[in-house]
Write a protein that holds these residues in place. Sequence first.
Motif, mmCIF file in Angstrom:
data_model
loop_
_atom_site.group_PDB
_atom_site.id
_atom_site.type_symbol
_atom_site.label_atom_id
_atom_site.label_comp_id
_atom_site.label_asym_id
_atom_site.label_seq_id
_atom_site.Cartn_x
_atom_site.Cartn_y
_atom_site.Cartn_z
ATOM 1 N N GLY A 1 3.324 3.708 -9.325
ATOM 2 C CA GLY A 1 2.404 4.336 -10.268
ATOM 3 C C GLY A 1 2.841 5.744 -10.645
ATOM 4 N N TYR A 2 3.298 6.512 -9.664
ATOM 5 C CA TYR A 2 3.813 7.853 -9.951
ATOM 6 C C TYR A 2 5.049 7.780 -10.856
ATOM 7 C CZ TYR A 2 7.275 11.438 -9.494
ATOM 8 O OH TYR A 2 8.266 12.328 -9.806
ATOM 9 N N LEU A 3 5.985 6.878 -10.525
ATOM 10 C CA LEU A 3 7.212 6.762 -11.321
ATOM 11 C C LEU A 3 6.890 6.422 -12.768
ATOM 12 C CD1 LEU A 3 9.454 4.798 -8.769
ATOM 13 C CD2 LEU A 3 9.589 7.235 -9.342
ATOM 14 N N LEU A 4 5.910 5.551 -12.970
ATOM 15 C CA LEU A 4 5.477 5.214 -14.329
ATOM 16 C C LEU A 4 4.955 6.457 -15.032
ATOM 17 C CD1 LEU A 4 4.930 2.906 -16.395
ATOM 18 C CD2 LEU A 4 2.647 2.726 -15.367
ATOM 19 N N TYR A 5 4.128 7.219 -14.367
ATOM 20 C CA TYR A 5 3.563 8.450 -14.937
ATOM 21 C C TYR A 5 4.650 9.463 -15.278
ATOM 22 C CZ TYR A 5 1.771 13.227 -14.543
ATOM 23 O OH TYR A 5 1.511 14.567 -14.746
ATOM 24 N N ALA A 6 5.619 9.613 -14.383
ATOM 25 C CA ALA A 6 6.643 10.649 -14.545
ATOM 26 C C ALA A 6 7.831 10.185 -15.371
ATOM 27 C CB ALA A 6 7.127 11.106 -13.165
ATOM 28 N N GLY A 7 7.880 8.899 -15.736
ATOM 29 C CA GLY A 7 9.020 8.383 -16.489
ATOM 30 C C GLY A 7 10.305 8.406 -15.699
ATOM 31 N N SER B 1 0.828 -1.213 0.000
ATOM 32 C CA SER B 1 0.000 0.000 0.000
ATOM 33 C C SER B 1 0.860 1.259 0.000
ATOM 34 C CB SER B 1 -0.944 0.009 1.201
ATOM 35 O OG SER B 1 -0.209 0.026 2.419
ATOM 36 N N TYR B 2 2.105 1.136 0.458
ATOM 37 C CA TYR B 2 3.064 2.242 0.406
ATOM 38 C C TYR B 2 3.736 2.324 -0.956
ATOM 39 C CZ TYR B 2 7.690 4.419 1.196
ATOM 40 O OH TYR B 2 8.838 5.178 1.100
ATOM 41 N N LEU B 3 4.187 1.179 -1.479
ATOM 42 C CA LEU B 3 5.005 1.172 -2.694
ATOM 43 C C LEU B 3 4.195 1.296 -3.979
ATOM 44 C CD1 LEU B 3 7.901 -1.429 -2.289
ATOM 45 C CD2 LEU B 3 8.076 1.024 -2.707
ATOM 46 N N ASP B 4 3.049 0.668 -4.052
ATOM 47 C CA ASP B 4 2.312 0.656 -5.317
ATOM 48 C C ASP B 4 1.997 2.063 -5.823
ATOM 49 O OD1 ASP B 4 2.469 -2.078 -5.053
ATOM 50 O OD2 ASP B 4 0.349 -2.439 -5.462
ATOM 51 N N PRO B 5 1.523 2.985 -4.985
ATOM 52 C CA PRO B 5 1.290 4.351 -5.491
ATOM 53 C C PRO B 5 2.576 5.048 -5.935
ATOM 54 C CG PRO B 5 0.074 3.972 -3.463
ATOM 55 C CD PRO B 5 1.015 2.820 -3.611
ATOM 56 N N ASP C 1 7.597 -5.698 -11.849
ATOM 57 C CA ASP C 1 6.747 -6.281 -12.894
ATOM 58 C C ASP C 1 5.542 -6.993 -12.286
ATOM 59 O OD1 ASP C 1 8.610 -5.360 -14.706
ATOM 60 O OD2 ASP C 1 9.524 -7.327 -15.065
ATOM 61 N N ASN C 2 5.752 -7.682 -11.167
ATOM 62 C CA ASN C 2 4.686 -8.471 -10.565
ATOM 63 C C ASN C 2 3.619 -7.634 -9.877
ATOM 64 O OD1 ASN C 2 5.713 -10.925 -11.488
ATOM 65 N ND2 ASN C 2 6.982 -11.236 -9.670
ATOM 66 N N THR C 3 3.855 -6.326 -9.725
ATOM 67 C CA THR C 3 2.770 -5.451 -9.271
ATOM 68 C C THR C 3 1.754 -5.226 -10.384
ATOM 69 O OG1 THR C 3 3.839 -3.370 -9.952
ATOM 70 C CG2 THR C 3 4.346 -4.199 -7.729
ATOM 71 N N ARG C 4 2.176 -5.485 -11.632
ATOM 72 C CA ARG C 4 1.341 -5.276 -12.826
ATOM 73 C C ARG C 4 0.939 -3.810 -13.023
ATOM 74 N NH1 ARG C 4 0.138 -10.226 -14.823
ATOM 75 N NH2 ARG C 4 0.209 -11.998 -13.370
ATOM 76 N N ILE C 5 1.741 -2.918 -12.450
ATOM 77 C CA ILE C 5 1.468 -1.493 -12.634
ATOM 78 C C ILE C 5 2.065 -0.993 -13.946
ATOM 79 C CG2 ILE C 5 1.912 0.809 -11.677
ATOM 80 C CD1 ILE C 5 1.880 -0.547 -8.888
ATOM 81 N N GLY C 6 3.260 -1.469 -14.271
ATOM 82 C CA GLY C 6 3.921 -1.055 -15.502
ATOM 83 C C GLY C 6 5.427 -1.113 -15.363
ATOM 84 N N TYR C 7 6.114 -0.852 -16.456
ATOM 85 C CA TYR C 7 7.578 -0.967 -16.510
ATOM 86 C C TYR C 7 8.222 0.276 -15.905
ATOM 87 C CZ TYR C 7 12.303 -1.271 -18.402
ATOM 88 O OH TYR C 7 13.659 -1.321 -18.535
ATOM 89 N N VAL C 8 9.048 0.076 -14.915
ATOM 90 C CA VAL C 8 9.816 1.152 -14.287
ATOM 91 C C VAL C 8 11.270 0.707 -14.225
ATOM 92 C CG1 VAL C 8 10.229 2.416 -12.133
ATOM 93 C CG2 VAL C 8 7.884 2.046 -12.925
#
Length: 370
Positions: A196-202, A189-193, A259-266
């Motif tokens: 998600g931000y890192l994916l958005y911000a590249g 719950s701490y890391l997933d957001p 990868d296993n969070t399935r949020i996206g590639y960071v």
Amino acid sequence: MASLFARTKRFSWTTLLLLLELFTIVLHTADAQIGVCYGMMGNNLPPANEVIDLYRSNNIRRMRLYDPNEAALQALRNSGIELILGVPNSDLQGLATNVDTARQWVQRNVLNFWPSVKIKYVAVGNEVNPVGGSSWQAQYVLPAVQNVYQAIRAQGLHDQIKVTTVIDTTLIGNSFPPSQGSFRGDVRSYLDPIIGYLLYAGAPLLVNIYPYFSYSGNPRDISLPYALFTSPNVMVWDGQYGYQNLFDAILDSVHAAIDNTRIGYVEVVVSESGWPSDGGFGATYDNARVYLENLVRRSSRGSPRRPSKPTETYIFALFDENNKSPEIEKHFGLFNPNKQKKYPFGFGTKRNEKVVIDDFNATISLKSDM
């Protein structure tokens, strides 16, 4: 002397192209993606301007700085050194809860020095863990990251300066085999957001990776050659991926966990790695020398799971810092406080490369202190 171009009937352009390609590859290898962390917890360390000279004279082109030390930032002007600029954990609450505080921080520590200081990343917080002693700070990490990001974005610099944070590998719940890497359930719950931000911000995730502590904590199951990059053979097979060293296995467990969070590639940047020369089990001069030299060499390539891009890596640390504790923390330096090298290896090409091509006698001369 007849020109090269006047003698093209005796010269193979295919040979020229192949040589230039080889030259590019050699340069790329020599320019390993290596940096060094500049810690200041010592009472016998040289002034910042001498430290920057030490980086430049040793061809160290990247630095991690743990806080916006003004003397260091001033000395970095026009040095060409790329910088991870740290935000101390003590500043997180203020930056998270007050947008103006974040704007002022960015103005004072980033905009006042950019672009003469090549700030590449702003690392907001270091090794904050939502479970344990620093758990009260965890709520502030993402809001602080976002406020600093927005302040940088307002200046149109968000593509040049990436805002991120630093974690350690205690947040990994499962790391073996690497492909099954996953974050602990109590930190998701701490890391997933944040991911998600890192994916958005590249932006990349910065991770501190220490095979030393894995080895010293479990020498029965982890061999020293596996930890020091000296194993002659693959030690662990994980499907199609073979692991010859522990560093790659830990790094790929982080890749898999993202990868296993399935949020996206960071992407992952290794923001610290090192080996102590004294102060604990397996902490010897020879072990540290072997690990660090191999780490420098290894940084020019990727991991089995991410082979296409070199792994940007920062060695911890520049100096032995005598005010750190426990004892083992005092012995991670590449240099002694008197600026003498602790180890004989260097950090890549000295920038006096030349290509000499003459008919059928073509040579490539590279000078390196590796």
